[in-house]
Motif scaffolding. Structure first.
Motif, PDB file in Angstrom:
ATOM      1  N   TYR A   1       0.073   0.244  -3.626  1.00  0.00           N
ATOM      2  CA  TYR A   1       0.987   0.390  -2.502  1.00  0.00           C
ATOM      3  C   TYR A   1       0.550   1.582  -1.661  1.00  0.00           C
ATOM      4  N   ILE A   2       1.136   1.681  -0.476  1.00  0.00           N
ATOM      5  CA  ILE A   2       0.810   2.749   0.466  1.00  0.00           C
ATOM      6  C   ILE A   2       2.101   3.408   0.929  1.00  0.00           C
ATOM      7  N   GLY A   3       2.067   4.718   1.050  1.00  0.00           N
ATOM      8  CA  GLY A   3       3.105   5.474   1.743  1.00  0.00           C
ATOM      9  C   GLY A   3       2.525   5.839   3.098  1.00  0.00           C
ATOM     10  N   ILE A   4       3.171   5.429   4.182  1.00  0.00           N
ATOM     11  CA  ILE A   4       2.619   5.661   5.523  1.00  0.00           C
ATOM     12  C   ILE A   4       3.544   6.589   6.309  1.00  0.00           C
TER      13      ILE A   4
ATOM     14  N   GLN B   1      -6.174  -0.066   0.823  1.00  0.00           N
ATOM     15  CA  GLN B   1      -6.039  -1.457   0.386  1.00  0.00           C
ATOM     16  C   GLN B   1      -7.357  -1.972  -0.184  1.00  0.00           C
TER      17      GLN B   1
ATOM     18  N   LEU C   1       0.109  -1.890  11.265  1.00  0.00           N
ATOM     19  CA  LEU C   1      -0.071  -2.349   9.880  1.00  0.00           C
ATOM     20  C   LEU C   1       0.298  -3.815   9.689  1.00  0.00           C
TER      21      LEU C   1
ATOM     22  N   GLY D   1      -0.369   4.537  -5.877  1.00  0.00           N
ATOM     23  CA  GLY D   1      -0.117   4.519  -4.444  1.00  0.00           C
ATOM     24  C   GLY D   1      -0.960   5.559  -3.737  1.00  0.00           C
TER      25      GLY D   1
ATOM     26  N   TYR E   1       3.869  -1.476   1.592  1.00  0.00           N
ATOM     27  CA  TYR E   1       3.783  -0.150   2.190  1.00  0.00           C
ATOM     28  C   TYR E   1       5.178   0.339   2.537  1.00  0.00           C
TER      29      TYR E   1
ATOM     30  N   ALA F   1      -5.091   3.269   5.761  1.00  0.00           N
ATOM     31  CA  ALA F   1      -4.361   2.212   5.048  1.00  0.00           C
ATOM     32  C   ALA F   1      -5.298   1.069   4.669  1.00  0.00           C
TER      33      ALA F   1
ATOM     34  N   ILE G   1      -2.133  -5.194   6.567  1.00  0.00           N
ATOM     35  CA  ILE G   1      -1.962  -4.622   5.229  1.00  0.00           C
ATOM     36  C   ILE G   1      -1.166  -5.618   4.398  1.00  0.00           C
TER      37      ILE G   1
ATOM     38  N   SER H   1      -1.170   7.895  -0.065  1.00  0.00           N
ATOM     39  CA  SER H   1      -0.548   8.374   1.170  1.00  0.00           C
ATOM     40  C   SER H   1      -1.525   8.184   2.317  1.00  0.00           C
ATOM     41  N   CYS H   2      -1.051   7.592   3.406  1.00  0.00           N
ATOM     42  CA  CYS H   2      -1.901   7.326   4.570  1.00  0.00           C
ATOM     43  C   CYS H   2      -1.189   7.782   5.834  1.00  0.00           C
TER      44      CYS H   2
END
Length: 163
Positions: free
Chosen positions: A39-42, A33, A65, A20, A73, A29, A69, A22-23
């Motif tokens: 995955y993304i932590g936003i 991707q 997003l 993952g 996320y 993001a 995306i 962090s964005c």
């Protein structure tokens, strides 16, 4: 964005590990991707003591997003019962929380209230091992098992405190 580049993480961990990123904005993001993040932590969506000195991104970024995306996320950053509806209204189906549950007087009730606010489907709480152990001490009959489902509430291991 201070995370290790995904290409470097893949070299260390291999292709079978979940990575993952962090964005803090749509640009980051999209890059995560494109670079192959799983995955993304936003966030942080709201100002939080877990990210001192990090400016809150607000709900506006979450709305950006949606439709852009395609990987999972998670909105993160001082998400709680009083603001979860704004998060969901922005199109978010996954959240990462810690203090909202671990500082709660009733972990089970708070977790259920957050889950109910997420879009319907199989609802699950994913716990990191330490957070699960901490939660189990305070709510031993916690009926939700980790590891299944579409909606996830994820606990941050670096923020655990014994009550």
């Amino acid at each position: 964005q201070m995370d290790l580049p995904i290409s470097a993480a893949r070299k260390i961990l291999g292709k079978d590990k979940i990575i993952g990123v962090s964005c803090h904005n749509l640009r980051q993001a999209l890059k995560a991707q494109k670079d192959g993040a799983d995955y993304i932590g936003i966030g942080p969506v709201y100002k939080t003591s877990t990210k001192p000195g990090c400016k809150a991104i607000g709900v506006k970024v979450l709305k950006q997003l949606k439709g852009k995306i395609n990987i999972p996320y998670f909105a993160i950053g001082n998400i709680c019962k009083s603001n979860i509806n704004r998060i969901v209204s922005a199109g978010v189906t996954r959240i990462a929380v810690c203090r909202a549950i671990l500082n709660s007087k009733n972990i089970q009730q708070t977790a259920r209230e957050l889950l109910v606010a997420l879009p319907s489907g199989r609802q699950t709480i994913d716990f990191c091992p330490n957070a699960f152990a901490s939660a189990q001490k305070r709510a031993p009959a916690f009926p939700i098992r980790p590891g299944e489902g579409r909606q996830t509430i994820d606990f941050c291991p670096n923020e655990l405190r014994e009550k």
